[in-house]
Design an enzyme around this catalytic site. Structure first.
Site, mmCIF file in Angstrom:
data_model
loop_
_atom_site.group_PDB
_atom_site.id
_atom_site.type_symbol
_atom_site.label_atom_id
_atom_site.label_comp_id
_atom_site.label_asym_id
_atom_site.label_seq_id
_atom_site.Cartn_x
_atom_site.Cartn_y
_atom_site.Cartn_z
ATOM 1 N N ALA A 62 69.866 10.718 7.106
ATOM 2 C CA ALA A 62 71.326 10.405 7.629
ATOM 3 C C ALA A 62 71.564 8.445 8.457
ATOM 4 O O ALA A 62 70.586 7.979 6.808
ATOM 5 C CB ALA A 62 71.215 10.880 8.866
ATOM 6 N N CYS A 63 70.649 8.573 9.097
ATOM 7 C CA CYS A 63 71.079 6.914 9.831
ATOM 8 C C CYS A 63 69.603 6.582 9.326
ATOM 9 O O CYS A 63 69.881 4.916 9.957
ATOM 10 C CB CYS A 63 71.325 6.777 11.000
ATOM 11 S SG CYS A 63 73.025 7.382 11.454
ATOM 12 N N SER A 64 68.779 7.296 8.967
ATOM 13 C CA SER A 64 67.540 6.937 8.800
ATOM 14 C C SER A 64 67.414 6.363 6.878
ATOM 15 O O SER A 64 65.970 6.022 6.515
ATOM 16 C CB SER A 64 66.654 7.595 9.394
ATOM 17 O OG SER A 64 66.485 7.841 10.535
#
Length: 373
Positions: free
Chosen positions: A155-157
């Protein structure tokens, strides 16, 4: 152990931008049309009317003022409320691979590298255009790189997880040059009819070239340390997947797009990330005052203010914690890399900084870097 460094970064930005004013006008028109169509149910009290969005609400809630998108017309059309991107034949490069190639070429050029110098390609993003073949393999072929390639999703990481993965290849001697790309079409999984989140995301592609220090160009960034963390949470979720066809009654339901419990995410992620950064600083023998700049995940301006203040001991200036959120919005994995790409000037040899991302999972990654001569 070999030393891994960041040799260069790349950025590709779509040509279309949507202002908050345009987005609000579109959403409010859709909401009025929906209320009119559901007037009987609203009158009977079985459904609640849709309330208007506003520019003031968006900027107060997020700090976002505009966002770049692959397709503007479909998103702001009240009858569509979604991007429209034509499918391409298998013989033509896919949309996400094309975005990644643009960013990758810029990173390679900035480092003085040719594609054939690259040993591995990692495509790290929150959503992949297809299940297989891997986007990274397509990017590898389009560029003409050798070695191997694979996709990864945290995801965002994803970008910080991708940087550590690339750095581990360098450290172990498995590769000397690794290209990590982050193509993000976040508008594709955003529900533009959800007032609480219709403004959050934008589209972009970034690239990071991670290499062995002995071959890196001058002025590179030495990677002092990387750290990753995950904790399971349902507060940010997207249930779209290949098994949806096995339960056709759920196809098209809101949970097949981005959904989140924003207030819970705020309360839980801020202390988790601040603590993680503090612990990693201690492990490296550093303190918050040693940081020249922090390139944080670009999801919410208030989150970044709180995290940076906990780390630095005071509210960060724009120079200490730069933002691209206002013009790019949340671009998932690419956000911290955009901030690093656009705001990594003014460093002297020995100055240190932090690239940090966090998001669904929960997941978080920290990459401490030091500028070299």
């Amino acid at each position: 152990m070999k030393t891994a460094v960041i040799s260069a970064t790349g950025l590709w930005t779509p040509q279309h931008s949507i202002s908050n004013e345009e987005l609000v006008e579109s959403y409010n028109t859709w909401a009025d049309n929906w209320n009119l169509a559901c007037a009987a149910e609203i009158g009977a009290g079985t459904v609640d009317p849709k309330t208007h969005s506003s520019v003031e609400f968006i900027e107060k809630a997020s700090g976002i003022k505009s966002r770049f998108v692959i397709d503007k017309e479909g998103i702001i059309d009240p009858e569509t409320m979604a991007p429209r991107i034509d499918e391409r034949p298998n013989e033509q490069i896919s949309v996400m691979a094309e975005m990644a190639v643009h960013a990758a070429r810029q990173a390679l050029e900035r480092a003085g590298r040719k594609p054939e110098d690259v040993d591995a390609v990692i495509c790290a993003a929150s959503n992949m255009q297809r299940a297989y073949p891997a986007m990274a393999v397509e990017v590898q072929a389009a560029l003409g790189c050798g070695g191997f390639a694979f996709d990864m999703n945290v995801a965002c990481s994803s970008a910080t997880f991708g940087i550590q993965t690339a750095a581990d290849f360098i450290r172990s001697g498995s590769a000397k040059s690794v290209l990590m790309v982050n193509p993000e079409i976040c508008s594709g999984h955003l529900n533009f009819t959800d007032r609480d989140s219709h403004f959050i995301f934008g589209d972009v592609a970034t690239a990071v070239l991670v290499e062995e220090e002995s071959i890196a160009p001058s002025g590179h960034w030495k990677i002092l340390g990387t750290k990753l963390k995950t904790e399971f949470s349902n507060n940010i979720r997207n249930n779209f997947g290949f098994l949806n066809r096995a339960a056709p009654e759920g196809i098209g339901s809101p949970d097949k797009l981005f959904v989140q419990e924003g207030r819970k995410v705020f309360r839980e992620v801020v202390p988790m990330v601040a603590k993680m950064i503090g612990e990693h600083l201690t492990e490296l023998g550093l303190e918050g005052t040693d940081l020249r700049r922090m390139w944080l995940h670009q999801a919410n301006a208030s989150m970044n203010r709180l995290i940076s203040s906990k780390v630095l001991g005071h509210e960060a200036s724009d120079d200490e914690s730069p933002t691209v959120l206002d013009t790019y919005a949340n671009t998932s994995s690419a956000g911290s890399i955009i901030a690093f790409h656009k705001h990594s000037d003014g460093f002297k040899p020995g100055d240190k900084g932090l690239i940090c991302s966090f998001g669904a999972g929960y997941s978080a990654g920290t990459v401490f870097v030091e500028k070299t001569a």
